[in-house]
Design a protein around this motif. Sequence first.
Motif: not given
Length: 563
Positions: A273-277, A284-288, A294-300, A344-349
């Motif tokens: 929803e926040k277009h972070l993926l 699926e990654i979150v760019d940090l 490094n990007p956070a790998l959320i889903k393989k 960082a991902v939580l902050k992005e959220l």
Amino acid sequence: MNNKEIVAKAIFQAVQDDLTLEQVAQLLENPKSAEHGDVAFPAFSLAKIYRKAPQQIAADLAEKIDGKDFEKIEVVGPYLNFFMNKAMITEAVIGQIAKDKGHYGDSNIGGQGNVPIDMSSPNIAKPISMGHLRSTVIGNSLAYILEKIGYQPIRINHLGDWGTQFGKLIVAYKKWGSEEAVKNEPIAELLRLYVDFHEKAETEPELEEEARAWFKKLEEGNQEATELWQWFRTESLKEFDKIYAMLEISFDSYNGEAFYNDKMAEVVTMLEEKHLLTQNDGAEIVDLSAYDLNPALIKKSDGATLYITRDLAAAIYRKRTYDFAQSLYAVGNEQSNHFKQLKAVLKELGFDWADDMHHIPFGLITQGGKKLSTRKGKIVLLEKVLNEAVELANKQIMEKNPDLPNREEVAKQVGIGAVIFHDLKNDRLNNFDFVLDEVVRFEGETGPYVQYTHARSMSILRKADFTIDENKAYQLNDKDSWEVVKLLQKFPEVVLQAAERYEPSVIAKHAIQLAQAFNKYYAHVKILAEDEQKEARLALVFAMATILKEDLRLLGLHAPNEM
Ligand code: ARG
């Protein structure tokens, strides 16, 4: 009030509006040697205001200051050296400890706010490592320290009970395992199966495929897979609990990684929803990069979620469940990057409370300078180490005090305590080498040494049949007690410092200093001599023993009365 506060107030009254109380306090120094008093004030910073030489200012100031709290104020060049009124402070400190006992230094700074502490968190079907031991005892001590200043700690064992390794274990168990062997020695057997799997998979790569298929079944809730997983988990926990029982550490929650399986979809939805993926090779990654991470790998690419995805769900769950004031993670230094990414991902959220999450990293325990490793089954079994420590303690007690009535109980408290103390006495980020013989020594900077000092002081109090009277003014006037008194006076500050820095070693160092100062006192002064100060000396012994015991309690150690 501590000495700096007393001095700051006295100087402030003399300089009035030229400096604020805080400015004065900031300038105060701790003299390196006792010859220069207890607190020093450098007069340089007043030179501009008064347009006089600092030496002159120091001399003038000495005249102006109300001396009632001080034995003397000495002017040495530009410095004012304050010698505290020892008799007054000694009486106040002993009086306060006589009243508060173990609650001396308690405060309500935390306002009863919740602090979940992620600690221990070993992986199912693997031996609990020295690293997990560190996490356990550091987390436990921080829980006691934070509780003392008014927080509500919640000890959470975030078990590593999910992941592709369970597919491998199921395959290995079905092919080469037996129920009996697992029941007999769960961890050793499960580890053996795991190691076997890897060896065999080197020549039979199709095993990997089978393992993936079984993990998929597990994720889909297949009954056989779930039952096996559940069983591995239960058997492993039984073994972990043996170690926790030895350490006398318990948990408020064992919600581990698997607990978050049904809570990750929501996290992924939030990220979408926040277009972070973003897509990356199907994953699926979150760019940090904005955080230099490094990007956070959320889903393989096969849809499997990862360690960090479960930690995201766990962080959000803890915020919702506990509305925490702070959220701590006592986890090795090597995972620093992981926790940076998590925050960082939580902050992005948009979760600003991520700032209240703190990773509490720590260094490695080595043996013979080498890193201990779990691979190829070459591991140090913690249970064995703890048992050996108890054994060693027992041997030493037998030599020193063969008739001790509850020797076995005390040997446990000393042996296990020695291992815990050794772990906590150095700054937690330091690596350290583990040599059991050194850990369980009764001399030197060890847990047994501190416990022994406590026991010795209790024996003095028993011999004198002394009970403290909290309404009495104990007046002690001997120069030898001052180092002990100063350390007692400092204790509340020491607790705050330990809490602020999340550093149990601050408490351990205080315990060592206090024990050393007391032993010096004991060597110089006849405590039980029949003179008018005997009662006051005993009151000091009582105060010292009380705080030493409290130091030990905050670290997670017992203080036996006899040993
Ligand atoms: N099970 C992990 C390991 O042994 C530690 C887990 C730490 N806690 C967390 N929330 N990630 O390395």
